[in-house]
Design an enzyme around this catalytic site. Sequence first.
Site, PDB file in Angstrom:
ATOM      1  CB  THR B  33     -13.173  -8.606  28.082  1.00  0.00           C
ATOM      2  OG1 THR B  33     -12.128  -8.516  28.876  1.00  0.00           O
ATOM      3  CG2 THR B  33     -13.382  -9.679  27.276  1.00  0.00           C
ATOM      4  CD  GLU B  66     -14.135   1.486  29.517  1.00  0.00           C
ATOM      5  OE1 GLU B  66     -14.160   2.221  30.596  1.00  0.00           O
ATOM      6  OE2 GLU B  66     -13.425   0.498  29.393  1.00  0.00           O
ATOM      7  NE  ARG B 116     -18.458  -7.138  28.195  1.00  0.00           N
ATOM      8  CZ  ARG B 116     -17.548  -6.951  29.266  1.00  0.00           C
ATOM      9  NH1 ARG B 116     -16.231  -6.671  29.004  1.00  0.00           N
ATOM     10  NH2 ARG B 116     -17.991  -6.929  30.714  1.00  0.00           N
ATOM     11  CG  ASN B1010     -10.661 -10.014  35.083  1.00  0.00           C
ATOM     12  OD1 ASN B1010     -10.709 -11.540  35.246  1.00  0.00           O
ATOM     13  ND2 ASN B1010     -12.001  -9.630  34.522  1.00  0.00           N
TER      14      ASN B1010
END
Lengths: 331, 1190
Positions: B33, B66, B116, B1010
């Site tokens: 996210t 990642e 973020r 999630n």
Amino acid sequence: MTRLNTTYLGMKLRSPIVVSACTLSEEVDNIVRMEDAGAGAVVMFSMFEEQIRKEEMRMEAIMQSTNNVFAEASDFFPDLDEYHVATAQYLETVRMAKERVKIPIIGSLNGITPKGWIDYAKQLEQAGADALEVNIFYIPADIRLSGVDVEQRYLDIIKLVKQTVKIPIAVKMNPYFSAMGHTALQMQEAGADGLVLFNRFYQPDYDILQLKVVHDLAYSEAAEIRLPLLWIAILSGQIKASLAATTGVQSATEVIKYLLAGADVTMTASALYKNGISYITTMEKSLLLWMDSMGFQSLDYFKGSMNQSNVSDPTAYERANYIRILEGAKK
Amino acid sequence: MNKQLKAATLDGNEATAYIAYRVNEVCAIYPITPSSTMAELADEWSAKGTKNIWGNIPDIMEMQSEGGAAGTVHGALQTGALTTTFTASQGLMLMLPNMYKIAGELTSAVFHVAARSLAAQALSIFGDHQDVMAARTTGFAMLGSASVQEAHDMALIAQAATLESRIPFIHFFDGFRTSHEVNKLFLIPEETIKSMIDDELVFAHRKRALNPDNPFIRGTAQNPDVYFQGRESANTFYDKCPDTVARAMDKFAKLTGRQYKPFDYYGDPQAERIIIIMGSGSETVAETAAFLNAQGEKTGVIQVRLFRPFSIDYLVNVLPSTVRSIAVLDRTKESGASGEPLYQDVLTAIVEAFNLDKIKSMPRIIGGRYGLSSKEFTPAMVKAVFDELKKDKTKNHFTIGILDDVTHLSLEYDPSFTLDESGWTQALFYGLGADGTVGANKNSIKIIGENTDLFAQGYFVYDSKKSGARTVSHLRFGPKTIKAPYLIGQANFIACHQFNFLEKVDMLTLAKHGATFLLNSPFSKEEVWDNLPLIVQETILRKSIKVYTIDANQVAQDTGMAGRINTIMQTCFFAISGVLPKDEAITHIKKAIEKTYFKKGKAVIDQNFKAVDQTLANLFEVTIPQKSSAKDKLNLVVSNRAPAFVKEVVARMMEGRGDELPVSAMPVDGTYPSGTTKWEKRNISDMIATWEPDICIQCGNCSFVCPHAVIRAKFYHTDLLEAAPDGFKSAPINARGFPETKYTLQVYGEDCTGCNLCVDACPATDPKDRSKRAINLRPIEPTLEQERRNIEYFESIPFNERSTVNFSMVHGAQFLEPLFEFSGACAGCGETPYIKLLTQLFGDRLLVANATGCSSIYGGNLPTTPWTKNAAGQGPAWSNSLFEDNAEFGLGMRLTADKHLAIASDLVRQLTPQLGAEFVGDLLDSPQKLESQIAAQRIRVDQLKNKLQQISSPLAANLLSLADFLVHRAVWLIGGDGWAYDIGSGGLDHSLATGRNINVLVLDTEVYSNTGGQMSKATPTAATAKFAAAGKRVGKKDLALQAISYGNVYVAQIAMGANPQQTLLAMREAEAYDGPSLILAYSHCIAHGIDMQKGMEQQANAVASGYWPLLRYNPMLRKAGRNPFVLDSPRPTISLKDYAYKELRYKVLTLTNPEEAGRLITMAQEIVDLRWKTYETMALAGAESFQPVF
């Protein structure tokens, strides 16, 4: 196989053994096997309007209930644009079956609303179905409804579907009409090109330990053929609509009996569940053997030969026959 | 509006991915996210066969982390493929090592980042520049976008520039604010994309690739003699890069008409005060500057697009010579630095420019921070900064948007300041996550944005709970491009889709005078007024608000859309907002419905049409009386009994007023008190579990499966009932040997989500009415007050002594106090019952390491958290480190526990003379296996502490600080399959292999729940998931067998819905085993596409089909010479299909690709059969077939 040729709903069939609506036809490969085994035609598994609507609504409800709920996950499934609903899947099966087999494919539709009947009947015709079996599964549980009301409901549906499609339609009917014969006649007049005798209503049972209603599907038995046999024998020769017999066809014996009564085709599913699709070939061989032994060259030699109008004692199908049986039982 | 251009309404993620996908060949991804959508879209497009500009379909590869994605990107780039990735936050942190390599090797690539916050004192999923600023040293160029249109454009400019400059680029934009804002933009035509990408440069990129036909080596190790020079060898590439970017921007302008520069200036050419900023805040500053300049001020803004390489010349070129003072705004925080990165760079640049005579005077430069974690950044705040620049004495290193009452760095601002918003229709919609409000609003934006000349913008705010989550949709419509990346402050239209919100949110405070208010109400138009809270009535009267009402739930019910009011409320909006003519709007709505549901079936379309048609007949304007009629109600946010911190801090967050909390209210190190959910009575369900004492057999099943711990049981002496309030429910206890004992099952109705799992689990029915069970869902309202009294009394009854409870049985476990309660997990969550049970069993001595994911969000997301403590003040100590390191984090906890136990034990021995030999023996030799033994040890430790306080010695002081460790600690590592199977797999494997006493609970939902259901290595064959749209073809990893292969790991596979007793047994055995344990817990999940009310039943189906065999592998049995492998579930009784096709994740493939679905489910069945056979063979083998245990 010209010896077994028959005509049903105006279609020339290679054999009077037809596969009735059942889940085996959900797989196109099975339909091919049915053709290979000698089936005259295949009635596709039934498309139940309420089931389709319920499934569509259920899927949508689940999808929607999880969409845009959290900041981190706007949805939980890959994009659904390319998804096909249950109808599309059904129609695709019809299309694919038509591509792969030569025998007629008869769509089977069980609607609940006028719109459902119209929409789905149209779609089935467009998908290439050669004919349509109208499966009116209706139990008049509302005790205020009269027999006339119930009959009218059937007739309205038949008219509606007949107006909607150009392909022939057969009506899968039940035996619980006060005047079965008259109702059959009315159905014919309403547009039915054929009648399928009879729809077996799935009747509930009870589990006496769990105190629950049990819904299970019992295969039909050969002994069950007598009621349809009676009515095919009565209707054969009296109405123009094609007649299909569809209960208790477990072997060539029942096929023969139904043909003698005047059925144009006989339908089976239970026997195939029990013995496999290749059992069609077995039944066909037995039928031919019997025909050989009787010296019948084709179905025309005997089809309807024992119907009410052809037997020497037509009262055999009426009250006198009943009395005779009862008297016979006393001995 | 240029009719030649194709307008679309997209969010920033899609706008970016649209380009990135078309100009790349390979894409290595991992969900995080707020960037996940970019990767998901790329995967979907690839699955659908969408081609890039060269006519081939990009290859999309999901990786295990990642770090893995970056490695794959590096490899693909090195071998010549045009390769990209999408990430954010911690994901970018994991990519850093590779990024140095990729840049050091001068490799063309663009990484698209939805910028973020970083996890520091807390994790935050929201937007700021902390992540990209942490990557500024990698050697990547950095290009920032401020809006959805810019994100679309810069994605292409970055790609063009990287190919020419050979410097890899980070293209970033603000997470959520831009990534999730839906706005109208003009799509770049395919031809333009092709024109921007020079194929010769693509060929050159390939030519530089590793190639056995022209071999060389890259990635050498260098020594002190040459490494330094090597590092300097690429300087010229960086020197040229700004020009390259500027050329690409100019070329882009020629093709599209949209001109950008590395630094863009907006404002008065003679500006005296300017702000330098990058990201979405630039738009707010530019619009505010324009507004202020119209009033005679001289302000401006420099928007930084190319942050790296930082070009002094390009900055100076746009800097008005009249500028006297500059505020540089950073959306990041660099603790301990002399200033944040942009400030430092600007300062350096301006000083250098001045030294080089490129500017004539030296302006005053101050730096400030704003907007961390998507904190609002409004025109009012911008004005405050401009005002600050007017002052003789300015505040440097200021903050804006918060109240810093500790270091007093914050600037004051006037929140009532707004720009001229008269050209916009601004609409606010308050809905529930589950009611479809957000989806309908996204649809409305599309209708307006793509079918009219109007511009449209939408931004959606969610609360942090997963069940009963409140959403607020902010929609703006207007004739010009809407540049307002901040929330609506004054709305023309407000819709309240849930009537009970009126008691909780003062939404009309945001209404303009004369605004329209649409209310979904169960009351008629005549009754509704008298049912409005006083504050709402007074605001309506004061602001002359027009009120419309509809009973949308009834209309939904009548039209077969039960629970889905979105289409109805959307129709109402169009009918009364005046944004479009009503009939035109309704035609558009119907078209949109047909388009959306075309392939989902006529039934859905018909129902929606019906809902639209019936809406207008049921929508009424309310006649507003002259005065209010309601009485003022005192609505306490939290009970008076709540601790001060909850009342003063937590309650403000619960009210939605967390922005008002000053810095001094915040714990300095991210430490928060346990057990705060109990103070937040959310009342999210109209229907709650209700107990029938006369029918109940007290089996405890309902309490066991309850995901939110709202069903509690106690037994107590009959005498205690004497003081009970009337209506307090009880029944004689259903157990022998407990005379005069009563049993009460208390439901905490205000915390109940109405999930129905308890009802489904209840085996007892009323013989007279089989539909009635011992627990049923009933309306909350009639018994609310009564139950509040009952709960208060129930809480006064002591919890049953743990030593008196047989908690080896499910019916005994109900009497153990749950120390995990009322979480914000989904209604009917399949994970939380396991966690709750864990706390019931070992909560008072539990240390929890929780991997990031669903469980860390419902377990640790403010404002309130569910991990709590018992009356003695003991309870789980919980922490979340990261996603990838949870096993190692938990292992660290174990090492501390063991080390400190060893030190404490040693100190106890050394202090034997003072403590007494017998006491020391008891203290050190206590086995602490049984509850009674643990209770006795706790008493001894208390005694020890008392004794130590009497002893004055360094040893005693030392031991006092470690005495608590003498009670054995239960260390549990909790996480989902994304952690255990993928990103944390290596760490988990290693931690299990250490042999140390850690217990791992994997809440296996078989996807990344999630972040929206992306495939993990736990995703089963034949299921679809994001990144596996065509159905997973590879089998699920058998983590159980992998762990069993070590021989000394206790392993269990459990499914509470199938066999709760086995679940209980496995958890107790795992804890009892003095070594590593791994429990794989089947966790049904909304991501499976099931009716969550049947979650436990579906668990049972999973086991019955043989898909999820229940097993336990206990090394202690092997040690005792027995077969350690126990198969706890019977042979399969249903087919895999019978289980799987009850779930949408399997079912959808039968709809998208029936043939493939058929093949895959057949293969999946074979896998199930094979696995069962393997397990059965193992269960029947002799002990010698398994590894011996040391």
